[in-house]
Design a protein around this motif. Structure first.
Motif, PDB file in Angstrom:
ATOM      1  N   GLY A   5      60.176  84.958  22.458  1.00 19.50           N
ATOM      2  CA  GLY A   5      60.099  83.555  22.073  1.00 19.50           C
ATOM      3  C   GLY A   5      58.708  83.175  21.584  1.00 19.50           C
ATOM      4  O   GLY A   5      58.556  82.478  20.572  1.00 19.50           O
ATOM      5  N   ILE A   6      57.676  83.640  22.290  1.00 18.99           N
ATOM      6  CA  ILE A   6      56.305  83.350  21.880  1.00 18.99           C
ATOM      7  C   ILE A   6      55.985  84.021  20.549  1.00 18.99           C
ATOM      8  O   ILE A   6      55.411  83.404  19.637  1.00 18.99           O
ATOM      9  N   LEU A   7      56.358  85.293  20.402  1.00 19.73           N
ATOM     10  CA  LEU A   7      56.075  86.016  19.160  1.00 19.73           C
ATOM     11  C   LEU A   7      56.755  85.341  17.972  1.00 19.73           C
ATOM     12  O   LEU A   7      56.152  85.185  16.900  1.00 19.73           O
ATOM     13  N   TYR A   8      58.006  84.947  18.164  1.00 19.18           N
ATOM     14  CA  TYR A   8      58.727  84.276  17.073  1.00 19.18           C
ATOM     15  C   TYR A   8      58.050  82.954  16.713  1.00 19.18           C
ATOM     16  O   TYR A   8      57.888  82.635  15.530  1.00 19.18           O
ATOM     17  N   ALA A   9      57.657  82.208  17.727  1.00 21.32           N
ATOM     18  CA  ALA A   9      57.009  80.923  17.487  1.00 21.32           C
ATOM     19  C   ALA A   9      55.681  81.105  16.751  1.00 21.32           C
ATOM     20  O   ALA A   9      55.345  80.331  15.845  1.00 21.32           O
ATOM     21  N   LEU A  10      54.910  82.121  17.128  1.00 22.81           N
ATOM     22  CA  LEU A  10      53.660  82.404  16.443  1.00 22.81           C
ATOM     23  C   LEU A  10      53.915  82.804  14.997  1.00 22.81           C
ATOM     24  O   LEU A  10      53.186  82.390  14.082  1.00 22.81           O
ATOM     25  N   TYR A  11      54.946  83.602  14.794  1.00 29.40           N
ATOM     26  CA  TYR A  11      55.295  84.056  13.449  1.00 29.40           C
ATOM     27  C   TYR A  11      55.657  82.863  12.557  1.00 29.40           C
ATOM     28  O   TYR A  11      55.355  82.851  11.362  1.00 29.40           O
ATOM     29  N   GLN A  12      56.311  81.870  13.157  1.00 26.42           N
ATOM     30  CA  GLN A  12      56.744  80.685  12.413  1.00 26.42           C
ATOM     31  C   GLN A  12      55.725  79.540  12.447  1.00 26.42           C
ATOM     32  O   GLN A  12      56.007  78.447  11.947  1.00 26.42           O
ATOM     33  N   ASP A  13      54.565  79.775  13.089  1.00 27.85           N
ATOM     34  CA  ASP A  13      53.507  78.759  13.181  1.00 27.85           C
ATOM     35  C   ASP A  13      53.965  77.493  13.901  1.00 27.85           C
ATOM     36  O   ASP A  13      53.586  76.367  13.532  1.00 27.85           O
ATOM     37  N   TYR A  14      54.767  77.663  14.948  1.00 27.19           N
ATOM     38  CA  TYR A  14      55.164  76.509  15.754  1.00 27.19           C
ATOM     39  C   TYR A  14      53.953  76.005  16.554  1.00 27.19           C
ATOM     40  O   TYR A  14      53.102  76.790  16.980  1.00 27.19           O
ATOM     41  N   PRO A  15      53.875  74.700  16.814  1.00 30.40           N
ATOM     42  CA  PRO A  15      52.863  74.200  17.756  1.00 30.40           C
ATOM     43  C   PRO A  15      53.167  74.745  19.152  1.00 30.40           C
ATOM     44  O   PRO A  15      54.311  75.119  19.454  1.00 30.40           O
ATOM     45  N   MET A  16      52.162  74.800  20.025  1.00 36.88           N
ATOM     46  CA  MET A  16      52.319  75.472  21.310  1.00 36.88           C
ATOM     47  C   MET A  16      53.389  74.824  22.191  1.00 36.88           C
ATOM     48  O   MET A  16      54.092  75.516  22.924  1.00 36.88           O
ATOM     49  N   GLU A  17      53.522  73.504  22.140  1.00 40.23           N
ATOM     50  CA  GLU A  17      54.545  72.858  22.968  1.00 40.23           C
ATOM     51  C   GLU A  17      55.938  73.356  22.573  1.00 40.23           C
ATOM     52  O   GLU A  17      56.779  73.642  23.441  1.00 40.23           O
ATOM     53  N   LYS A  18      56.176  73.477  21.283  1.00 39.56           N
ATOM     54  CA  LYS A  18      57.464  73.978  20.803  1.00 39.56           C
ATOM     55  C   LYS A  18      57.611  75.462  21.113  1.00 39.56           C
ATOM     56  O   LYS A  18      58.706  75.934  21.467  1.00 39.56           O
ATOM     57  N   ALA A  19      56.512  76.213  21.011  1.00 37.76           N
ATOM     58  CA  ALA A  19      56.540  77.641  21.316  1.00 37.76           C
ATOM     59  C   ALA A  19      56.919  77.882  22.775  1.00 37.76           C
ATOM     60  O   ALA A  19      57.746  78.751  23.079  1.00 37.76           O
ATOM     61  N   MET A  20      56.338  77.103  23.671  1.00 37.24           N
ATOM     62  CA  MET A  20      56.626  77.285  25.100  1.00 37.24           C
ATOM     63  C   MET A  20      58.060  76.887  25.426  1.00 37.24           C
ATOM     64  O   MET A  20      58.716  77.508  26.269  1.00 37.24           O
ATOM     65  N   LEU A  21      58.568  75.863  24.761  1.00 40.92           N
ATOM     66  CA  LEU A  21      59.952  75.456  24.966  1.00 40.92           C
ATOM     67  C   LEU A  21      60.901  76.568  24.524  1.00 40.92           C
ATOM     68  O   LEU A  21      61.881  76.887  25.214  1.00 40.92           O
ATOM     69  N   LEU A  22      60.603  77.174  23.372  1.00 34.88           N
ATOM     70  CA  LEU A  22      61.443  78.273  22.882  1.00 34.88           C
ATOM     71  C   LEU A  22      61.373  79.463  23.824  1.00 34.88           C
ATOM     72  O   LEU A  22      62.403  80.076  24.142  1.00 34.88           O
ATOM     73  N   ALA A  23      60.184  79.811  24.296  1.00 28.55           N
ATOM     74  CA  ALA A  23      60.029  80.955  25.193  1.00 28.55           C
ATOM     75  C   ALA A  23      60.763  80.730  26.510  1.00 28.55           C
ATOM     76  O   ALA A  23      61.460  81.621  27.017  1.00 28.55           O
ATOM     77  N   ASN A  24      60.620  79.543  27.083  1.00 30.35           N
ATOM     78  CA  ASN A  24      61.345  79.234  28.317  1.00 30.35           C
ATOM     79  C   ASN A  24      62.852  79.256  28.091  1.00 30.35           C
ATOM     80  O   ASN A  24      63.619  79.722  28.937  1.00 30.35           O
ATOM     81  N   GLY A  25      63.269  78.772  26.928  1.00 29.97           N
ATOM     82  CA  GLY A  25      64.695  78.789  26.609  1.00 29.97           C
ATOM     83  C   GLY A  25      65.225  80.195  26.439  1.00 29.97           C
ATOM     84  O   GLY A  25      66.337  80.507  26.882  1.00 29.97           O
ATOM     85  N   ALA A  26      64.452  81.063  25.796  1.00 29.25           N
ATOM     86  CA  ALA A  26      64.874  82.454  25.621  1.00 29.25           C
ATOM     87  C   ALA A  26      64.991  83.157  26.968  1.00 29.25           C
ATOM     88  O   ALA A  26      65.948  83.916  27.212  1.00 29.25           O
ATOM     89  N   ALA A  27      64.026  82.914  27.850  1.00 31.33           N
ATOM     90  CA  ALA A  27      64.086  83.518  29.192  1.00 31.33           C
ATOM     91  C   ALA A  27      65.305  83.010  29.953  1.00 31.33           C
ATOM     92  O   ALA A  27      66.004  83.774  30.630  1.00 31.33           O
ATOM     93  N   ALA A  28      65.587  81.706  29.843  1.00 33.22           N
ATOM     94  CA  ALA A  28      66.743  81.136  30.527  1.00 33.22           C
ATOM     95  C   ALA A  28      68.047  81.699  29.976  1.00 33.22           C
ATOM     96  O   ALA A  28      68.984  81.988  30.743  1.00 33.22           O
ATOM     97  N   ALA A  29      68.133  81.878  28.669  1.00 32.41           N
ATOM     98  CA  ALA A  29      69.331  82.476  28.078  1.00 32.41           C
ATOM     99  C   ALA A  29      69.539  83.882  28.613  1.00 32.41           C
ATOM    100  O   ALA A  29      70.659  84.283  28.945  1.00 32.41           O
ATOM    101  N   ASN A  30      68.443  84.630  28.739  1.00 32.03           N
ATOM    102  CA  ASN A  30      68.513  85.985  29.278  1.00 32.03           C
ATOM    103  C   ASN A  30      69.090  85.999  30.694  1.00 32.03           C
ATOM    104  O   ASN A  30      69.865  86.899  31.056  1.00 32.03           O
ATOM    105  N   LEU A  31      68.732  85.017  31.498  1.00 31.43           N
ATOM    106  CA  LEU A  31      69.138  84.985  32.903  1.00 31.43           C
ATOM    107  C   LEU A  31      70.641  84.799  33.086  1.00 31.43           C
ATOM    108  O   LEU A  31      71.176  85.053  34.168  1.00 31.43           O
TER     109      LEU A  31
END
Length: 340
Positions: A285-311
């Motif tokens: 999630g973080i790597l994708y957000a960095l690749y897409q130049d997301y702001p950090m708040e959006k990056a962290m939301l995506l990363a937390n969401g990806a981890a939650a989907a995994n669970l």
């Protein structure tokens, strides 16, 4: 123009056993179910990225053995249309595998690991011309890649030398590490940090590198300590961003001093089926957000969401969803007003 993400490192087949309890020595526990699938930094993170965005150009760099487990890895990469030119077969070795013992009630995991081909995968196996065409390069896990963990007289470790070479190609670099007991974190991981644009790890790993305890005596997460750990890792040489994740949430610190903590999603009871690969999903999630130049708040939301989907599933990939669906999940279960 550089395009795509190359991920190098551990290629592993995970044999996941769901158990009722983790038995003490000499005692018995019951295996309730079993499954298998690709695992390790390279396979997990690439699989997550490919699921999140099938159009993303992805390259895998790693090693497998001459066995059925190697076929499992290669079939997996083909299925997700991940570039395989960087994957080599090491003759006379077995593909790395892990027995993952997961307690069904809590999701807690214990790993029994066979290094196999990962132990002989080294920097000479990397196609630097191919990597140089990518925009980002991620490698892991430090402490579980024997050749890269070796000492180097000039750079400190072979991993550090490798990352420096990749940076010289104009490629952004990132590294992940594995959780282990012992005192190797400082000597193996620290030398490579100065050649990382990004460093993404969990709170325990970050704490051991920085020699700071991330949790209080009662086991609760110490968010002030987490911020201090991020700062210490940045002082070690990480150039752009440090992100640490924990079951309670993720913290970040940027090179220009921006910092924050985003709580994990508040998932309903019974949602969690297992946590194998959750850290890799967060990292993806973080790597994708960095690749897409997301702001950090959006990056962290995506990363937390990806981890939650995994669970939501017992293995490392079945729960992952598209970027759109991950944001929908994150918005549904996010702790409103809690991000800083």
């Amino acid at each position: 123009m550089k395009n795509g993400i190359a991920i190098a490192g551990n290629l592993i087949v995970d044999y996941v056993k769901m158990i009722d309890t983790y038995a003490k020595p000499g005692m018995l526990c019951n295996i309730l179910s079993k499954s298998q699938g690709p695992g390790g930094c390279a396979a997990n993170t690439l699989g997550c990225l490919a699921t999140m965005d099938p159009k993303l150009l992805l390259q895998c760099c790693g090693a497998v053995g001459e066995d059925d487990a190697g076929v499992v890895i290669m079939d997996f990469l083909k299925k997700y249309h991940i570039g395989m030119d960087g994957v080599i077969t090491k003759k006379g070795t077995m593909t790395s595998f892990t027995d993952v013992m997961t307690v069904q009630r809590t999701g807690e995991r214990t790993f029994f690991q066979a290094r196999g081909a990962n132990a002989v995968f080294g920097p000479e196996d990397l196609d630097y011309e191919q990597i140089g065409r990518c925009r980002m390069f991620h490698i892991g896990y430090a402490l579980l890649l024997d050749r890269f963990d070796e000492k180097d007289t000039e750079y400190g470790t072979v991993m550090a030398r490798t990352l420096a070479k990749v940076q010289s190609l104009g490629v952004k670099t990132s590294m992940d590490v594995v959780s282990e007991d012992g005192e190797r974190f400082a000597q193996v991981v620290k030398p490579a940090l100065k050649y990382c644009n990004y460093f993404i790890a969990n709170e325990i790993e970050g704490g051991r590198i920085a020699a700071i305890e991330p949790r209080r005596s009662d086991g609760s997460l110490d968010r002030e300590a987490l911020t201090e750990i991020c700062g210490r890792l940045m002082e070690c040489g990480v150039s752009d961003l440090v992100v640490l994740h924990a079951p309670e949430g993720g913290a970040y610190l940027t090179s220009d001093g921006r910092q924050g903590f985003t709580p994990s999603l508040k998932l309903p009871e019974g949602y969690i089926k297992g946590s194998v690969g959750a850290g890799d999903a967060f990292c993806a999630g973080i790597l994708y957000a960095l690749y897409q130049d997301y702001p950090m708040e959006k990056a962290m939301l995506l990363a937390n969401g990806a981890a939650a989907a995994n669970l939501a599933e017992a293995d490392s990939l079945s729960g992952l969803r598209s970027v759109r669906e991950i944001f929908e999940l994150a918005e549904k279960y996010a702790e409103k007003g809690a991000a800083e």
